[in-house]
Design an enzyme around this catalytic site. Structure first.
Site, PDB file in Angstrom:
ATOM      1  N   GLU A   1      12.696   1.519   7.307  1.00 31.70           N
ATOM      2  CA  GLU A   1      11.464   0.848   6.803  1.00 31.70           C
ATOM      3  C   GLU A   1      11.663   0.557   5.484  1.00 31.70           C
ATOM      4  O   GLU A   1      11.305  -0.568   5.023  1.00 31.70           O
ATOM      5  CB  GLU A   1      10.492   1.716   7.257  1.00 31.70           C
ATOM      6  CG  GLU A   1       8.905   0.991   6.596  1.00 31.70           C
ATOM      7  CD  GLU A   1       7.987   2.254   6.346  1.00 31.70           C
ATOM      8  OE1 GLU A   1       8.249   3.391   6.138  1.00 31.70           O
ATOM      9  OE2 GLU A   1       6.745   1.840   6.488  1.00 31.70           O
TER      10      GLU A   1
ATOM     11  N   ASP B   1       0.727  -1.003  -0.111  1.00 29.94           N
ATOM     12  CA  ASP B   1      -0.043  -0.033   0.040  1.00 29.94           C
ATOM     13  C   ASP B   1       0.777   1.277   0.055  1.00 29.94           C
ATOM     14  O   ASP B   1       1.565   1.555   1.043  1.00 29.94           O
ATOM     15  CB  ASP B   1      -1.105  -0.084   1.021  1.00 29.94           C
ATOM     16  CG  ASP B   1      -0.474  -0.505   2.527  1.00 29.94           C
ATOM     17  OD1 ASP B   1       0.462  -1.426   2.529  1.00 29.94           O
ATOM     18  OD2 ASP B   1      -0.794   0.151   3.608  1.00 29.94           O
TER      19      ASP B   1
HETATM   20  O1  LIG Z   1      -0.998   3.531   8.032  1.00 28.30           O
HETATM   21  C1  LIG Z   1      -0.959   3.262   6.861  1.00 28.30           C
HETATM   22  C2  LIG Z   1      -0.942   1.682   6.387  1.00 28.30           C
HETATM   23  O2  LIG Z   1       0.318   1.279   7.043  1.00 28.30           O
HETATM   24  C3  LIG Z   1       0.481  -0.013   7.083  1.00 28.30           C
HETATM   25  O3  LIG Z   1       1.314  -0.480   5.934  1.00 28.30           O
HETATM   26  C4  LIG Z   1       2.555  -0.119   5.971  1.00 28.30           C
HETATM   27  O4  LIG Z   1       3.321  -0.650   7.210  1.00 28.30           O
HETATM   28  C5  LIG Z   1       3.228  -1.994   7.557  1.00 28.30           C
HETATM   29  C6  LIG Z   1       4.031  -2.178   8.641  1.00 28.30           C
HETATM   30  O5  LIG Z   1       5.468  -2.082   8.702  1.00 28.30           O
HETATM   31  C7  LIG Z   1       3.662  -2.727   6.208  1.00 28.30           C
HETATM   32  O6  LIG Z   1       3.195  -4.337   6.676  1.00 28.30           O
HETATM   33  C8  LIG Z   1       2.840  -2.480   5.237  1.00 28.30           C
HETATM   34  O7  LIG Z   1       3.358  -3.241   4.015  1.00 28.30           O
HETATM   35  C9  LIG Z   1       3.186  -1.157   4.662  1.00 28.30           C
HETATM   36  O8  LIG Z   1       2.574  -0.722   3.341  1.00 28.30           O
HETATM   37  C10 LIG Z   1      -0.583  -1.023   7.452  1.00 28.30           C
HETATM   38  O9  LIG Z   1      -0.317  -2.245   7.142  1.00 28.30           O
HETATM   39  C11 LIG Z   1      -1.752  -0.684   6.451  1.00 28.30           C
HETATM   40  O10 LIG Z   1      -2.968  -1.404   6.813  1.00 28.30           O
HETATM   41  C12 LIG Z   1      -2.138   0.934   6.850  1.00 28.30           C
HETATM   42  O11 LIG Z   1      -3.209   1.125   6.248  1.00 28.30           O
END
Ligand SMILES: OC[C@H]1O[C@H](O[C@H]2O[C@H](CO)[C@@H](O)[C@H](O)[C@H]2O)[C@H](O)[C@@H](O)[C@@H]1O
Length: 561
Positions: free
Chosen positions: A514, A308
């Site tokens: 990250e 995302d």
């Molecule tokens: O807050 C926005 C989005 O954040 C997350 O996605 C991002 O961080 C995660 C944790 O590291 C990772 O798993 C994911 O691949 C990243 O894109 C979250 O998972 C989303 O649901 C959220 O909307």
């Protein structure tokens, strides 16, 4: 697809926090505003009393003054993150016996020990307060100690946990690794699947399914059969979830064979509570309620993909409202489910359940055939996502057509390399793995500091020039295990570049990041909807896993070359 469009009900606490988020946005404005903070903060008292106090706040011109908002937040809410308390992992030792035996260079070894020690910063346990009054928290009361990604990601995430576990295994922290899996299993017992993350509002979707891979890696290190036995029923439930009506699509290939494949599909059609102000703004040009609902479902389904956001899911890469994730059959998701099937067959055999083992071996063969028919592109020597283009929204069987494969290049086009039987099969054909390798080498994805996510610079975080630790790891590990010497040496070269960029950025900023920018060694990534984060679980895990696999000779420079 699918014909029914399920939506999970929202908890009253989340609806209220979302109203608070929207009010705070009106007060504070967009600069530096992180909407996620408002759905993470725990209530100090019950919801009814908090809502009453919120209703009483002055609103001259419709907006709460800053001082009143701040006072209200201080009086009625705890700090974000206060519900997960620091907890030193019981199995952490400063320098574990047998730690990274192939790392000889003293600078690299000292840094690796620092990265190893970051597990202490990221280890938490759910506070007693959450267990006593769960209705005042969006955090879910996971029973075992947890490891979080870091910074704004204050809770457990599903697919991040796989690379966190890979790092923990290199750090010899087997009990912590098992606790993570036990927590995810506890979610399957309650919800039937692993949630995107351990908060109530993440319950409408999952994330890339890697639980069986976590169990597999832990078993290979510990030989703990009881752990496998305990995990298996939950893995069977998770397999059903990914093959249930909402995730399953049937495609008929040119030979008339019908294949069952899976796609991402969130049970949600409203703004994501953690990013509602952003989603509402993105949808502001959509005019009808059904356009907005469809967009919000695509947004949540993209969050389920873990990518995302990315041009991979958009029909127009500069317009987020063209997200069409539920109409795409992703190659990596099907590779993960294929691996899940192989893992389940292996675990069932281990514990003497031959009929389950055979059933899942048959399922894996069917998925393998589907991956070949639907995704493989023999001209490009890559596996391509398949777009479902149809007039009706819910066909029972889609007819495969070559031009519906997405020929754009993404790192995900090479993820099937990670699945070991693919390697075996590729090798049977002698030159096959070399062809996929050539295709990767000429793809434009390989850069000075690692593998880019895509070739398009859209400003989205899962696009060029960002490189993400999980993608580096799966491709490098796939090439390493392929049996081809050349592939292994390319893999090692990518791993070296990745380690160097992580090291250089760490020396500059004092933190692990990250995501990184693959165009220059030591440059951190950017783009997307939130500020780049540090900590960081999966990056730490991948660096430790790479150093364990390849080592670092005494005379090799660690500085950017
Ligand atoms: O807050 C926005 C989005 O954040 C997350 O996605 C991002 O961080 C995660 C944790 O590291 C990772 O798993 C994911 O691949 C990243 O894109 C979250 O998972 C989303 O649901 C959220 O909307």
């Amino acid at each position: 697809a699918p014909c029914s469009e399920p939506v999970k009900p929202t908890a009253p606490l989340v609806s209220f926090l979302q109203r608070l988020q929207s009010a705070a946005f009106a007060t504070l404005g967009p600069d530096g505003f992180d909407p996620k903070l408002y759905v993470d903060i725990p209530l100090k008292t019950d919801l009814a009393a908090t809502e009453e106090a919120f209703a009483r706040l002055p609103r001259p011109g419709g907006v709460i003054p800053v001082s009143d908002l701040e006072r209200f937040l201080g009086d009625y809410f705890g700090k974000a993150g206060s519900d997960l308390v620091h907890a030193e992992p019981a199995d952490f030792v400063a320098e574990p016996e047998g730690f990274l035996p192939k790392v000889e260079n003293p600078k690299v070894r000292a840094w690796a020990l620092e990265v190893h020690s970051l597990w202490k910063n990221l280890s938490r346990r759910v506070s007693d307060e959450v267990r006593e009054r769960p209705e005042q928290h969006t955090l879910l009361p996971l029973p075992w100690p947890v490891v979080v990604p870091g910074s704004r990601f204050r809770e457990v995430y599903y697919w991040d946990s796989y690379w966190i576990i890979r790092g923990l295994l290199a750090s010899k922290m087997y009990d912590t690794a098992k606790s993570i899996v036990n927590n995810l299993i506890s979610l399957i017992e309650i919800y039937g699947y692993v949630l995107n993350g351990a908060r109530t509002h993440y319950s409408n979707r999952s994330q890339p399914p890697l639980l069986s891979s976590m169990v597999f890696e832990i078993y290979m290190r510990t030989g703990d059969l009881a752990f496998v036995k305990k995990s298996l029923p939950s893995l069977l439930k998770e397999h059903s979830f990914w093959n249930s009506a909402i995730h399953k699509v049937i495609i008929q290939d040119l030979q008339g064979c019908k294949h069952s494949v899976s796609h991402y599909y969130a049970m949600w059609n409203k703004p994501r509570p953690e990013s509602a102000t952003i989603d509402e703004e993105s949808a502001s040009n959509l005019t009808t309620a059904s356009q907005k609902e469809n967009f919000y479902r695509q947004v949540a389904s993209t969050a389920e993909s873990g990518w995302d956001f990315s041009s991979r899911w958009m029909s127009n890469s500069s317009d987020l409202t063209t997200l069409a994730t539920t109409s795409i059959i992703p190659v990596d998701l099907n590779a993960f489910i294929y691996k899940m099937e192989l893992d389940i067959a292996f675990f069932a055999k281990l514990i003497g359940d031959n009929s389950t083992s055979e059933k899942f071996l048959a399922a894996s063969k069917a998925r393998q055939a589907a991956i070949k028919s639907i995704f493989w592109n023999s001209e490009m020597e890559q596996w391509l996502d398949y777009w479902l283009i149809s007039k009706s929204n819910c066909e029972e069987v889609y007819q495969w057509e070559a031009h519906y494969q997405n020929r754009n290049i993404f790192a995900s086009n090479f993820i099937p390399l990670w699945i070991e039987t693919y390697n075996t099969d590729l090798c049977k054909d002698g030159t096959m793995v070399e062809k996929v390798l050539k295709s990767l080498q000429s793809s434009g994805l390989l850069h000075v500091a690692g593998i880019a996510t895509s070739l398009s610079n859209t400003g989205q975080q899962w696009d060029f020039p960002n490189g993400w630790a999980p993608l580096q790891h799966m491709i490098v590990e796939g090439l390493t295990k392929s049996g081809s010497k050349e592939a292994k040496s390319v893999a090692e070269d990518i791993a070296i570049r990745w380690i160097r960029t992580n090291y250089a950025a760490y020396m500059k900023t004092g933190a692990m990041h990250e995501k990184y920018d693959v165009e220059a060694c030591g440059k951190i990534g950017g783009g997307g909807e939130y500020k780049p984060q540090t900590g960081f679980g999966w990056s730490n895990g991948v660096v430790l896993a790479f150093l364990e696999e390849f080592g670092w000779p005494r005379d090799r420079e660690i500085e950017c070359q």
